[in-house]
Write a protein that holds these residues in place. Sequence first.
Motif, PDB file in Angstrom:
ATOM      1  N   HIS B 190       0.835  -1.193   0.000  1.00 23.37           N
ATOM      2  CA  HIS B 190       0.000   0.000   0.000  1.00 23.37           C
ATOM      3  C   HIS B 190       0.877   1.253   0.000  1.00 23.37           C
ATOM      4  N   ASP B 191       2.173   1.028   0.144  1.00 26.31           N
ATOM      5  CA  ASP B 191       3.109   2.134   0.271  1.00 26.31           C
ATOM      6  C   ASP B 191       3.708   2.465  -1.089  1.00 26.31           C
ATOM      7  N   ILE B 192       2.910   3.162  -1.912  1.00 29.99           N
ATOM      8  CA  ILE B 192       3.324   3.363  -3.304  1.00 29.99           C
ATOM      9  C   ILE B 192       4.542   4.296  -3.413  1.00 29.99           C
ATOM     10  N   GLU B 193       4.648   5.270  -2.516  1.00 28.46           N
ATOM     11  CA  GLU B 193       5.750   6.234  -2.622  1.00 28.46           C
ATOM     12  C   GLU B 193       7.121   5.585  -2.508  1.00 28.46           C
ATOM     13  N   ASN B 194       7.249   4.704  -1.500  1.00 29.22           N
ATOM     14  CA  ASN B 194       8.568   4.125  -1.278  1.00 29.22           C
ATOM     15  C   ASN B 194       8.838   2.886  -2.105  1.00 29.22           C
ATOM     16  N   THR B 195       7.795   2.305  -2.634  1.00 33.86           N
ATOM     17  CA  THR B 195       7.977   1.022  -3.294  1.00 33.86           C
ATOM     18  C   THR B 195       8.041   1.139  -4.798  1.00 33.86           C
ATOM     19  N   ALA B 196       7.271   2.097  -5.342  1.00 33.13           N
ATOM     20  CA  ALA B 196       7.141   2.169  -6.795  1.00 33.13           C
ATOM     21  C   ALA B 196       8.479   2.360  -7.496  1.00 33.13           C
ATOM     22  N   ASN B 197       9.414   3.078  -6.822  1.00 29.34           N
ATOM     23  CA  ASN B 197      10.636   3.422  -7.554  1.00 29.34           C
ATOM     24  C   ASN B 197      11.585   2.266  -7.827  1.00 29.34           C
ATOM     25  N   PHE B 198      11.371   1.105  -7.234  1.00 31.84           N
ATOM     26  CA  PHE B 198      12.210  -0.005  -7.709  1.00 31.84           C
ATOM     27  C   PHE B 198      11.430  -1.119  -8.395  1.00 31.84           C
ATOM     28  N   CYS B 199      10.187  -0.829  -8.726  1.00 30.82           N
ATOM     29  CA  CYS B 199       9.444  -1.777  -9.553  1.00 30.82           C
ATOM     30  C   CYS B 199       9.649  -1.360 -11.005  1.00 30.82           C
ATOM     31  N   ASP B 200       9.717  -2.320 -11.932  1.00 36.80           N
ATOM     32  CA  ASP B 200       9.770  -1.883 -13.331  1.00 36.80           C
ATOM     33  C   ASP B 200       8.396  -1.968 -13.985  1.00 36.80           C
ATOM     34  N   LYS B 201       7.474  -2.701 -13.324  1.00 40.00           N
ATOM     35  CA  LYS B 201       6.096  -2.721 -13.830  1.00 40.00           C
ATOM     36  C   LYS B 201       5.175  -2.351 -12.672  1.00 40.00           C
ATOM     37  N   ILE B 202       4.088  -1.713 -13.006  1.00 38.53           N
ATOM     38  CA  ILE B 202       3.148  -1.331 -11.952  1.00 38.53           C
ATOM     39  C   ILE B 202       1.728  -1.720 -12.348  1.00 38.53           C
ATOM     40  N   LEU B 203       1.048  -2.316 -11.386  1.00 41.53           N
ATOM     41  CA  LEU B 203      -0.362  -2.629 -11.584  1.00 41.53           C
ATOM     42  C   LEU B 203      -1.110  -1.888 -10.491  1.00 41.53           C
ATOM     43  N   HIS B 204      -1.963  -0.959 -10.905  1.00 42.86           N
ATOM     44  CA  HIS B 204      -2.723  -0.192  -9.931  1.00 42.86           C
ATOM     45  C   HIS B 204      -4.184  -0.602 -10.042  1.00 42.86           C
ATOM     46  N   LEU B 205      -4.679  -1.233  -8.971  1.00 38.93           N
ATOM     47  CA  LEU B 205      -6.056  -1.709  -9.020  1.00 38.93           C
ATOM     48  C   LEU B 205      -7.011  -0.622  -8.541  1.00 38.93           C
ATOM     49  N   GLY B 206      -8.155  -0.560  -9.133  1.00 36.33           N
ATOM     50  CA  GLY B 206      -9.156   0.432  -8.766  1.00 36.33           C
ATOM     51  C   GLY B 206     -10.335   0.251  -9.691  1.00 36.33           C
ATOM     52  N   ASN B 207     -11.108   1.306  -9.874  1.00 43.94           N
ATOM     53  CA  ASN B 207     -12.234   1.178 -10.800  1.00 43.94           C
ATOM     54  C   ASN B 207     -11.754   0.889 -12.214  1.00 43.94           C
ATOM     55  N   ASN B 208     -10.694   1.614 -12.606  1.00 52.72           N
ATOM     56  CA  ASN B 208     -10.043   1.271 -13.863  1.00 52.72           C
ATOM     57  C   ASN B 208      -8.636   0.809 -13.540  1.00 52.72           C
ATOM     58  N   HIS B 209      -8.361  -0.460 -13.791  1.00 49.03           N
ATOM     59  CA  HIS B 209      -7.028  -0.968 -13.484  1.00 49.03           C
ATOM     60  C   HIS B 209      -6.010  -0.338 -14.423  1.00 49.03           C
ATOM     61  N   PHE B 210      -4.841  -0.015 -13.863  1.00 48.58           N
ATOM     62  CA  PHE B 210      -3.759   0.435 -14.723  1.00 48.58           C
ATOM     63  C   PHE B 210      -2.666  -0.610 -14.718  1.00 48.58           C
ATOM     64  N   PHE B 211      -2.158  -0.978 -15.886  1.00 45.86           N
ATOM     65  CA  PHE B 211      -0.978  -1.830 -15.927  1.00 45.86           C
ATOM     66  C   PHE B 211      -0.014  -1.284 -16.957  1.00 45.86           C
ATOM     67  N   GLY B 212       1.234  -1.135 -16.554  1.00 45.02           N
ATOM     68  CA  GLY B 212       2.228  -0.652 -17.500  1.00 45.02           C
ATOM     69  C   GLY B 212       3.562  -0.520 -16.821  1.00 45.02           C
ATOM     70  N   SER B 213       4.537   0.051 -17.524  1.00 43.90           N
ATOM     71  CA  SER B 213       5.857   0.234 -16.927  1.00 43.90           C
ATOM     72  C   SER B 213       5.804   1.400 -15.953  1.00 43.90           C
ATOM     73  N   ARG B 214       6.864   1.535 -15.159  1.00 36.14           N
ATOM     74  CA  ARG B 214       6.877   2.602 -14.173  1.00 36.14           C
ATOM     75  C   ARG B 214       6.843   3.972 -14.852  1.00 36.14           C
ATOM     76  N   GLU B 215       7.546   4.073 -15.988  1.00 35.70           N
ATOM     77  CA  GLU B 215       7.589   5.356 -16.701  1.00 35.70           C
ATOM     78  C   GLU B 215       6.185   5.770 -17.141  1.00 35.70           C
ATOM     79  N   GLU B 216       5.465   4.774 -17.664  1.00 37.69           N
ATOM     80  CA  GLU B 216       4.101   5.074 -18.115  1.00 37.69           C
ATOM     81  C   GLU B 216       3.240   5.521 -16.940  1.00 37.69           C
ATOM     82  N   TYR B 217       3.474   4.860 -15.801  1.00 37.42           N
ATOM     83  CA  TYR B 217       2.675   5.194 -14.616  1.00 37.42           C
ATOM     84  C   TYR B 217       2.980   6.614 -14.165  1.00 37.42           C
ATOM     85  N   ASN B 218       4.287   6.932 -14.110  1.00 37.77           N
ATOM     86  CA  ASN B 218       4.676   8.283 -13.700  1.00 37.77           C
ATOM     87  C   ASN B 218       4.114   9.341 -14.629  1.00 37.77           C
ATOM     88  N   ALA B 219       4.165   9.043 -15.933  1.00 36.43           N
ATOM     89  CA  ALA B 219       3.651   9.979 -16.931  1.00 36.43           C
ATOM     90  C   ALA B 219       2.158  10.195 -16.712  1.00 36.43           C
TER      91      ALA B 219
END
Lengths: 276, 222
Positions: B190-219
Amino acid sequence: MLELLEELFSYSFVVKAIVVGTCVSLCASFLGLPLVLRRYSMIGDGLSHVGFGTLAIAVPLGLSPLKVSIPLVMLAAFLLLRIREHSKMQGDAAIAVISCSSLAIGVIIISLTVGMNTDVCNYLFGSILAIKEEEVYMCVAISAVIIALFIFFYNKIFSVIFDENYAKASGTNIEFYNMLLALLTAVIIVIGMRIMGAMLISSLIIFPALTSMRLLKTFKSVVISSIFLSVVCFFVGVVVSFAYNTPTGASIVGVNLVSFLIFCSISFFKRKKELL
Amino acid sequence: MKILSCTQVSVKYDSTFALKDCSFELDAGNFLGVFGENGTGKSTLLKSVAGLIKPNSGTVNFHGIKKNDIGYMAQQTQVQKDFPASVYEVVLSGTLCRHTRFYFYGKNNKKLADKNLELLGIEQLKHKSIQELSGGQRQRVLLARMLCGEAKLFLLDEPMSGLDATSVKQMHDTLKDINSLGATIIMVSHDIENTANFCDKILHLGNNHFFGSREEYNARIA
């Protein structure tokens, strides 16, 4: 003291009871730890009531109680696990329902057929006089199988009871191990019921493991200590029962209770000392 | 090389969806962070991948890895705290899923366990009972066990929860090491701030799921 032991061993029924009891204690202590750790303690208790119910069927029909009870109690164990895993009914409620019902059915059948005679009383509270020679052989053979299975699966059982999800995720068939434990428990309960009685047999399974866990903190040490405690308590219980003419099953439970309290207080004082 | 693909995975508890239409793909060596609010199905997703629950619809497919290549670590609370077991017993038990026929520990198992104890810096705890360990130490023991299974895919459910800052840092470093050795990791946090920066892929669950690389997520969030 020596004279007492000498006298004790001069009776062949006592020797039979000690052979059977040692086997049962060994197996029960092996099985007890997994059951306690998986919060399955009540299954043992539930199954022993089922065991009594099945005896009520076997006795009036003149069938050998062991041969009728073992398969039926195994079936009950199987059902109990299924209910636990696949139904919305809570596990402990399911056990309560099954154990009370089979006890009630047993009592009804007995009162309608043979009546509440000494035989029935023996099954409820145990008697070392009741063991037949044939049962001794059967008991030794079954115990040998249980011990062999336990030794063979020792490490696997540890990993399953320690963390079921991890074991399952990495491909272990945990249903198999759960079933194995439940079925072996069923068998040992039926055999042990002769000495301990249906009402008291589950204590033989639960006490040694629980007592050992007061003081010991690694799996292997708890297993070894349970085996040791279980056999010693059984033996002391038989001697006490013989010397003071008390019921055997109840005396064994009494000795177990004393050892449990001793372990508890040692653990309490140890912790207090650490705090100071 | 693709090792895992989930398509349209949905899980229902009773009549409500715990997870709806979740799709993603992973290559070997990926580090996937799974984020999202409480109740969006993070743990449910992980359990579906681990095979602990069956999705009501959708598929979870593995490519080139077998069941015993998967290591799963549940949320910390699920490990029984009064369980009598030494650290060594726990770590050794991890080697079992490599041996399908005989369940006794040989020299190789012990070597593997010692190696991983050392790797995680807990060899001095070897003979301690897990009851005596701190939260951070216990998590390391469980990680060591998982490494002993020589898993190729690690599924971690909130491995940092309840740990202090130092332990979190240590865990991060350890996970990065494991990842750089070639393991694929899926971590729920649940700690996206400290964890996201060493993942190369991110899946964000919610009403609309997001899946992509970290760069795409940051963008996307920028």
